[in-house]
Design an enzyme around this catalytic site. Structure first.
Site, PDB file in Angstrom:
ATOM      1  CE1 TYR A  95      41.780  33.336  38.425  1.00 18.98           C
ATOM      2  CE2 TYR A  95      42.882  31.301  37.222  1.00 18.98           C
ATOM      3  CZ  TYR A  95      42.603  32.728  37.423  1.00 18.98           C
ATOM      4  OH  TYR A  95      43.608  33.715  37.471  1.00 18.98           O
ATOM      5  N   GLY A  96      37.315  27.928  39.365  1.00 18.89           N
ATOM      6  CA  GLY A  96      36.581  27.035  38.767  1.00 18.89           C
ATOM      7  C   GLY A  96      35.161  27.127  38.620  1.00 18.89           C
ATOM      8  CB  CYS A 128      45.593  25.820  38.686  1.00 18.12           C
ATOM      9  SG  CYS A 128      43.562  26.793  38.539  1.00 18.12           S
ATOM     10  CG  ASN A 129      44.126  20.671  39.757  1.00 18.89           C
ATOM     11  OD1 ASN A 129      44.229  19.232  39.211  1.00 18.89           O
ATOM     12  ND2 ASN A 129      44.492  20.974  40.420  1.00 18.89           N
ATOM     13  CB  THR A 130      40.662  25.322  37.035  1.00 20.81           C
ATOM     14  OG1 THR A 130      39.632  24.787  38.222  1.00 20.81           O
ATOM     15  CG2 THR A 130      39.492  26.100  36.062  1.00 20.81           C
ATOM     16  CB  CYS A 151      40.473  20.904  43.187  1.00 20.17           C
ATOM     17  SG  CYS A 151      40.399  22.511  43.421  1.00 20.17           S
ATOM     18  CB  THR A 152      45.334  23.720  44.462  1.00 22.44           C
ATOM     19  OG1 THR A 152      44.425  24.906  43.976  1.00 22.44           O
ATOM     20  CG2 THR A 152      45.764  23.705  43.033  1.00 22.44           C
ATOM     21  CG  HIS A 153      42.158  25.103  47.835  1.00 25.73           C
ATOM     22  ND1 HIS A 153      42.213  25.595  46.445  1.00 25.73           N
ATOM     23  CD2 HIS A 153      41.225  26.319  48.377  1.00 25.73           C
ATOM     24  CE1 HIS A 153      42.470  27.016  46.242  1.00 25.73           C
ATOM     25  NE2 HIS A 153      42.460  27.991  46.996  1.00 25.73           N
TER      26      HIS A 153
HETATM   27  N1  DGL Z   1      43.256  26.525  41.845  1.00 30.96           N
HETATM   28  C1  DGL Z   1      41.437  26.229  41.453  1.00 30.96           C
HETATM   29  C2  DGL Z   1      42.195  24.051  40.852  1.00 30.96           C
HETATM   30  O1  DGL Z   1      42.710  23.605  41.406  1.00 30.96           O
HETATM   31  C3  DGL Z   1      40.878  26.283  42.503  1.00 30.96           C
HETATM   32  C4  DGL Z   1      40.526  27.019  43.390  1.00 30.96           C
HETATM   33  C5  DGL Z   1      40.014  27.955  42.074  1.00 30.96           C
HETATM   34  O2  DGL Z   1      38.537  27.107  41.763  1.00 30.96           O
HETATM   35  O3  DGL Z   1      39.879  28.787  41.217  1.00 30.96           O
HETATM   36  O4  DGL Z   1      41.145  23.778  40.638  1.00 30.96           O
END
Ligand code: DGL
Length: 273
Positions: A42-43, A73-75, A184-186
């Site tokens: 999503y980012g 999800c941060n995004t 960001c979750t990752h």
């Molecule tokens: N889950 C997304 C976040 O926390 C990272 C992966 C994405 O870009 O979707 O921003």
């Protein structure tokens, strides 16, 4: 109401880091997790698309009559949280506010770095929330798009990872920050090389733990904490099962994922409009 599950969604598997903390903190709760693995990332996508996907993910979770939704999800939190809150009556929380609270508790000199996806950083969601809570705080943000595939591939120890970390974080090196939000979750998967590069005194903030605390607070405040005292169950749904899904998922969740149910467009009337 209190026996209903908690709904959690993410753009993919990163949100499992949040599930891990919620399972630890609230072991009696049932959870329905949805990872949009077919449409991740999503980012790098536009606000309009992230909002549409977030709405569809929420509608999917609502089919399970969830008592609250966690946008893990941060995004999606940066782009779509307010939009979702306006649409639905049940409590909805994201990962940004908890991360901000944790950072402000940790910082001594109020100089805070934030790293995240393009969408999160462009939205300046962390910066806005930090300033709202403490006007005197100084925020320095950097988008680190390559961190997501590195974390998914579990590339943590290799030399080139150190170079990529340096490429992004060099901008923060001389800002004299004492706290760095992993927005960001990752990124928690990359804690080790990040920690190695930044100054020893820089504290890393991983919002998953703080989000679990916030979920507990919301459940207690609304009187909807599960009152049973048997272990809750977590059901995992994804929009695709990519290669190495189990390995990645187990790593992010910190335990074995037993069953993952792929959700296909024709099984869901609200999904993939
Ligand atoms: N889950 C997304 C976040 O926390 C990272 C992966 C994405 O870009 O979707 O921003």
């Amino acid at each position: 109401m209190n026996r209903k599950p908690i709904g959690i969604f993410d753009s993919g598997i990163g949100g499992l880091t949040v599930v891990k903390e919620i399972e630890k903190r609230l072991p009696f709760e049932d959870i329905v997790y949805f990872g949009d693995t077919a449409r991740v990332p999503y980012g790098s996508k536009s606000d309009k698309i992230v909002k549409t996907f977030s709405l569809q993910n929420s509608l999917f979770l609502l089919k399970f009559d969830v008592k609250m939704i966690v946008v893990a999800c941060n995004t999606a939190s940066a782009v779509a949280l307010d939009y979702l809150k306006r649409l639905f009556k049940i409590p909805i929380t994201g990962v940004i506010e908890p991360g901000v609270i944790s950072a402000l508790n940790k910082t001594k000199i109020k100089k805070i770095g934030v790293i995240g996806t393009y969408a999160t950083i462009n939205k300046n969601a962390y910066g806005i929330h930090l300033k709202e809570k403490d006007k005197t705080s100084k925020v320095f943000s950097v988008a680190c798009p390559l961190f997501v595939p590195l974390a998914e591939e579990n590339l943590v120890e290799d030399e080139f990872v150190d170079l990529i970390v340096k490429k992004y974080l060099a901008q923060l090196k001389y800002k004299d920050i004492d706290t760095l939000i992993l927005g960001c979750t990752h990124y928690p998967i990359l804690k080790k090389p990040i920690k190695k590069y930044v100054d020893n005194k820089v504290e890393l903030v991983d919002s998953a733990e703080e989000t679990a605390k916030e979920v507990e607070r919301i459940l207690s405040e609304n009187g909807i904490k599960n009152d049973k005292n048997t272990k809750g169950r977590t059901d995992f749904f994804v929009s695709d099962i990519p290669h190495h899904f189990k390995d990645m998922g187990n790593r992010f969740l910190g335990r074995e994922i037993e069953t993952v149910i792929p959700v296909h467009p024709d099984e869901s009337d609200s999904y993939f409009i």
